[in-house]
Design a protein around this motif. Structure first.
Motif, mmCIF file in Angstrom:
data_model
loop_
_atom_site.group_PDB
_atom_site.id
_atom_site.type_symbol
_atom_site.label_atom_id
_atom_site.label_comp_id
_atom_site.label_asym_id
_atom_site.label_seq_id
_atom_site.Cartn_x
_atom_site.Cartn_y
_atom_site.Cartn_z
ATOM 1 N N ARG A 149 31.239 28.418 59.708
ATOM 2 C CA ARG A 149 31.243 27.036 59.667
ATOM 3 C C ARG A 149 32.038 26.160 58.789
ATOM 4 O O ARG A 149 32.703 25.256 59.026
ATOM 5 N N PHE A 150 32.361 26.854 57.623
ATOM 6 C CA PHE A 150 33.597 26.172 56.649
ATOM 7 C C PHE A 150 34.855 26.824 57.103
ATOM 8 O O PHE A 150 35.802 26.813 56.366
ATOM 9 N N GLN A 151 35.263 27.199 58.130
ATOM 10 C CA GLN A 151 36.651 27.608 58.586
ATOM 11 C C GLN A 151 37.302 28.807 58.053
ATOM 12 O O GLN A 151 38.218 29.059 57.967
ATOM 13 N N LYS A 205 34.250 10.792 60.795
ATOM 14 C CA LYS A 205 35.318 10.147 61.627
ATOM 15 C C LYS A 205 34.405 9.843 62.945
ATOM 16 O O LYS A 205 34.700 8.595 63.343
ATOM 17 N N ASP A 206 33.911 10.775 63.448
ATOM 18 C CA ASP A 206 33.237 10.321 64.820
ATOM 19 C C ASP A 206 32.157 9.262 64.423
ATOM 20 O O ASP A 206 31.654 8.411 65.291
ATOM 21 N N ALA A 207 31.294 9.406 63.318
ATOM 22 C CA ALA A 207 30.312 8.444 62.969
ATOM 23 C C ALA A 207 30.987 7.008 62.975
ATOM 24 O O ALA A 207 30.397 5.978 63.627
ATOM 25 N N TYR A 208 32.057 7.075 62.187
ATOM 26 C CA TYR A 208 32.958 5.629 62.108
ATOM 27 C C TYR A 208 33.388 5.241 63.592
ATOM 28 O O TYR A 208 33.311 3.894 63.796
ATOM 29 N N ASP A 233 37.378 14.119 57.747
ATOM 30 C CA ASP A 233 37.997 15.335 57.961
ATOM 31 C C ASP A 233 38.102 15.813 59.407
ATOM 32 O O ASP A 233 37.471 15.181 60.277
ATOM 33 N N THR A 234 39.166 16.670 59.794
ATOM 34 C CA THR A 234 39.360 17.025 61.063
ATOM 35 C C THR A 234 38.905 18.549 61.428
ATOM 36 O O THR A 234 39.758 19.296 62.051
ATOM 37 N N TYR A 235 37.851 18.897 60.925
ATOM 38 C CA TYR A 235 37.677 20.465 61.053
ATOM 39 C C TYR A 235 36.786 20.336 62.399
ATOM 40 O O TYR A 235 37.463 21.471 63.047
ATOM 41 N N ASP A 236 36.094 19.685 62.644
ATOM 42 C CA ASP A 236 35.395 19.683 64.045
ATOM 43 C C ASP A 236 36.195 18.798 65.115
ATOM 44 O O ASP A 236 36.827 17.961 65.064
ATOM 45 N N GLU A 237 36.065 19.703 66.433
ATOM 46 C CA GLU A 237 36.739 18.948 67.793
ATOM 47 C C GLU A 237 36.258 17.332 67.717
ATOM 48 O O GLU A 237 37.052 16.727 68.091
ATOM 49 N N LYS A 238 35.049 17.016 67.547
ATOM 50 C CA LYS A 238 34.513 15.673 67.611
ATOM 51 C C LYS A 238 35.412 14.749 66.699
ATOM 52 O O LYS A 238 35.712 13.729 67.302
ATOM 53 N N ASP A 239 35.622 15.098 65.685
ATOM 54 C CA ASP A 239 36.419 14.427 64.707
ATOM 55 C C ASP A 239 37.792 14.101 64.779
ATOM 56 O O ASP A 239 38.705 13.326 64.601
ATOM 57 N N LYS A 240 38.423 15.444 65.480
ATOM 58 C CA LYS A 240 39.873 15.438 65.873
ATOM 59 C C LYS A 240 39.909 14.339 66.994
ATOM 60 O O LYS A 240 40.851 13.595 66.993
ATOM 61 N N TYR A 288 23.684 7.567 57.943
ATOM 62 C CA TYR A 288 24.450 8.762 57.825
ATOM 63 C C TYR A 288 25.503 8.881 56.970
ATOM 64 O O TYR A 288 25.619 9.729 56.120
ATOM 65 N N LEU A 289 26.310 7.885 57.000
ATOM 66 C CA LEU A 289 27.691 7.945 56.400
ATOM 67 C C LEU A 289 27.293 7.719 54.809
ATOM 68 O O LEU A 289 28.095 8.017 54.049
ATOM 69 N N LYS A 290 26.355 7.042 54.599
ATOM 70 C CA LYS A 290 26.007 6.604 53.137
ATOM 71 C C LYS A 290 25.311 7.973 52.508
ATOM 72 O O LYS A 290 25.578 8.019 51.331
ATOM 73 N N ASP A 291 24.642 8.755 53.213
ATOM 74 C CA ASP A 291 24.002 9.831 52.586
ATOM 75 C C ASP A 291 24.645 11.314 52.666
ATOM 76 O O ASP A 291 24.398 12.351 51.891
ATOM 77 N N TYR A 292 25.603 11.434 53.741
ATOM 78 C CA TYR A 292 26.329 12.645 54.059
ATOM 79 C C TYR A 292 27.339 12.835 53.085
ATOM 80 O O TYR A 292 28.378 11.889 52.927
ATOM 81 N N LYS A 293 27.562 13.881 52.641
ATOM 82 C CA LYS A 293 28.884 14.228 51.822
ATOM 83 C C LYS A 293 29.629 15.619 52.304
ATOM 84 O O LYS A 293 30.223 16.181 51.647
ATOM 85 N N GLY A 294 29.170 15.834 53.600
ATOM 86 C CA GLY A 294 29.676 17.228 54.041
ATOM 87 C C GLY A 294 31.105 16.997 54.728
ATOM 88 O O GLY A 294 31.773 15.831 54.498
ATOM 89 N N ILE A 295 31.456 18.004 55.407
ATOM 90 C CA ILE A 295 32.762 17.979 56.293
ATOM 91 C C ILE A 295 33.100 17.509 57.644
ATOM 92 O O ILE A 295 34.237 17.203 58.121
ATOM 93 N N ASN A 296 31.750 17.129 58.164
ATOM 94 C CA ASN A 296 31.842 17.343 59.738
ATOM 95 C C ASN A 296 31.308 15.786 59.991
ATOM 96 O O ASN A 296 30.510 15.005 59.555
ATOM 97 N N TYR A 297 31.845 15.109 61.177
ATOM 98 C CA TYR A 297 31.516 14.153 61.871
ATOM 99 C C TYR A 297 31.536 12.577 61.107
ATOM 100 O O TYR A 297 30.858 11.848 61.666
#
Length: 493
Positions: free
Chosen positions: A123-125, A316-319, A347-354, A305-314
């Motif tokens: 999950r963390f590449q 960019k997609d949420a914005y 970040d662009t780890y996930d395809e959705k963010d890319k 989601y954007l306020k609370d989430y501090k992780g690596i995925n989604y």
């Protein structure tokens, strides 16, 4: 005097026997385990500590500590937590190796630690280390199965590994098989489905929620079998209503199967309160589902989601989804502001963010196509079709939009069971888009291959699968190519 010495001896013996290393999945541990699968992680920690105080040498507490870290990272996806917590793995394995070697949990518990970290590392590449951990887990489970063939928890994890190793992309499966990485998705699923009914009749019944957890992701993300939706939801219904994980799984499976109204209903009725761990992804799912339905409060959940989430995925997609929310309302200032956030945040780890970043760097979407896409994602196929009725390529200025028109019509007709209309529109998308960097043409070829494969027209299916593979330098290239190669394999080509 002799009696007193004998009494002291037996008291000492009794104390030493109680303090001997062991694996005891007693009520404290079962309650902690169930709290973990409710996502009441603080309650679980208290129960684990209670067991450590009462039975300091119970090896099950080591395993439960690892479960806590596993679910902490699944719910937060924080890179800093991952870097910190992964260092605990070797110490836990050392501690487990000092436990009772004559217990079926001895090798099994070590395998579980390796397996959980193998999945987290993926999950963390950290793919190479992930593969090594999963293979180590597989070896330990095989050894344990020879010693304790009727130990059902072993089958839970070996079934999952069978699916993981069996779902390795075909383009690298041959290479990895030389290192012993072999699995079978169908066998793994059959094992887990068997356990979902067999476990409750045994003393290992508490493991059922974990089996259901695995099956939800396997059937939804790996097998992509929409016919399994009712079966999977039925399995989740057996989980306790106080479980946040249950509500999340039901919402996730529903969203992935285009059951948008159900997804929203499941996620809105989730249990809440300070007892539950923070799980920002629930708001991400809700925001997306509400945007698909064009709900006026979709932005609230995406912002939370954007306020609370501090992780690596989604991120960019949420914005991007927030940008589209305001774009659909004609608020171009906020649309442009959030498009800038797509480019600068996350970040662009996930395809959705890319994909989100690519869309942010492209021209603004056509309003009708955007609405059709969102309605389609929610499973509102008649609404999606109505959005495009009477539209032709000449109605769109950009080549991108012309290709997407036919691709989107193909997808809608495909889901409505109108195969001839789907194939015609897919072919138009292929003709227009096969030399572009957009994924529309390649995926249209893949999906056309699927239609013919379902009809058992292997020659035509192979033709379109090969077309999908031949297209290069487009979005989702690896994913589409892998699916096309798997399609060829399934029809015997």
């Amino acid at each position: 005097m002799i009696k007193k010495l004998a009494l002291v001896f037996f008291l000492f013996l009794g104390t030493s026997l109680k303090s001997k290393a062991n694996f005891d999945f007693n009520d404290n541990c079962i309650n902690a385990y169930q709290a973990i699968f409710d996502l009441r992680l603080n309650d679980a920690r208290e129960l684990i500590q209670k067991e450590k105080n009462q039975n300091p040498n119970n090896g099950i507490t080591i395993l439960l500590d690892n479960y806590i870290d596993y679910f902490t990272l699944l719910t937060t996806e924080k890179k800093s937590d991952y870097e910190r917590l992964k260092n605990l793995k070797s110490g836990r394995l050392d501690a487990l190796e000092n436990q009772d070697k004559n217990s079926p949990y001895y090798l099994f518990a070590q395998a579980e630690v390796y397996l959980q970290w193998g999945m987290l590392k993926s999950r963390f590449q950290d793919y190479f280390s992930s593969g090594l951990d999963i293979k180590k887990a597989d070896n330990l489970l095989d050894e344990n199965a020879k010693k304790y063939p009727s130990f059902l928890p072993n089958k839970k994890s070996s079934g999952l590994i069978d699916v993981i190793l069996g779902s390795i992309p075909s383009n690298i499966k041959g290479i990895l098989s030389t290192f012993g990485f072999k699995g079978n998705v169908d066998n793994g699923i059959k094992t887990l489905e068997y356990l979902s009914t067999a476990l409750p009749k045994t003393s290992y019944g508490f493991y059922k929620d974990e089996v259901v957890f695995f099956l939800c992701y396997i059937e939804t993300d790996l097998v992509h079998n929409k016919a399994s939706y009712s079966k999977i939801i039925g399995l989740t219904n057996s989980m306790d209503n106080t479980s946040l994980l249950k509500a999340y799984l039901q919402g996730y499976v529903s969203a992935r199967n285009a059951k948008n109204d159900s997804a929203i209903a499941y996620l809105l009725k989730r249990p809440k309160g300070s007892a539950y761990t923070d799980f920002p992804t629930v708001n991400y799912l809700l925001g997306n589902a509400k945007l698909n339905r064009m709900d006026s409060d979709a932005n609230v959940y995406l912002i939370n989601y954007l306020k609370d989430y501090k992780g690596i995925n989604y991120v960019k997609d949420a914005y991007l989804k927030l940008a589209y929310y305001y774009y659909l309302r004609g608020d171009n200032n906020r649309y442009n502001a959030f498009i800038k956030m797509v480019k600068s945040q996350g970040d662009t780890y996930d395809e959705k963010d890319k994909q989100a970043l690519k869309e942010a760097n492209d021209a603004a979407p056509d309003m009708n196509l955007l609405k059709a896409r969102l309605y389609f994602d929610g499973g509102y196929y008649p609404k999606a079709l109505a959005q495009l009725n009477g539209k032709g390529a000449d109605d769109f200025r950009l080549q991108r939009d012309q290709i997407e028109l036919y691709y989107r019509l193909g997808r809608i007709y495909d889901e409505l069971g109108r195969d001839a209309d789907a194939v015609n529109n897919y072919q138009r998308a292929i003709n227009l888009g096969k030399s572009t960097t957009y994924y529309f043409a390649a995926n249209a070829a893949l999906l056309t291959g699927d239609i013919y494969a379902h009809r058992n027209d292997k020659a035509k299916a192979a033709y379109f699968y090969k077309q999908a593979i031949a297209m290069k330098n487009h979005e989702y290239e690896n994913s589409i190519e892998t699916k096309a190669k798997d399609g060829l394999k399934n029809i015997g080509y």
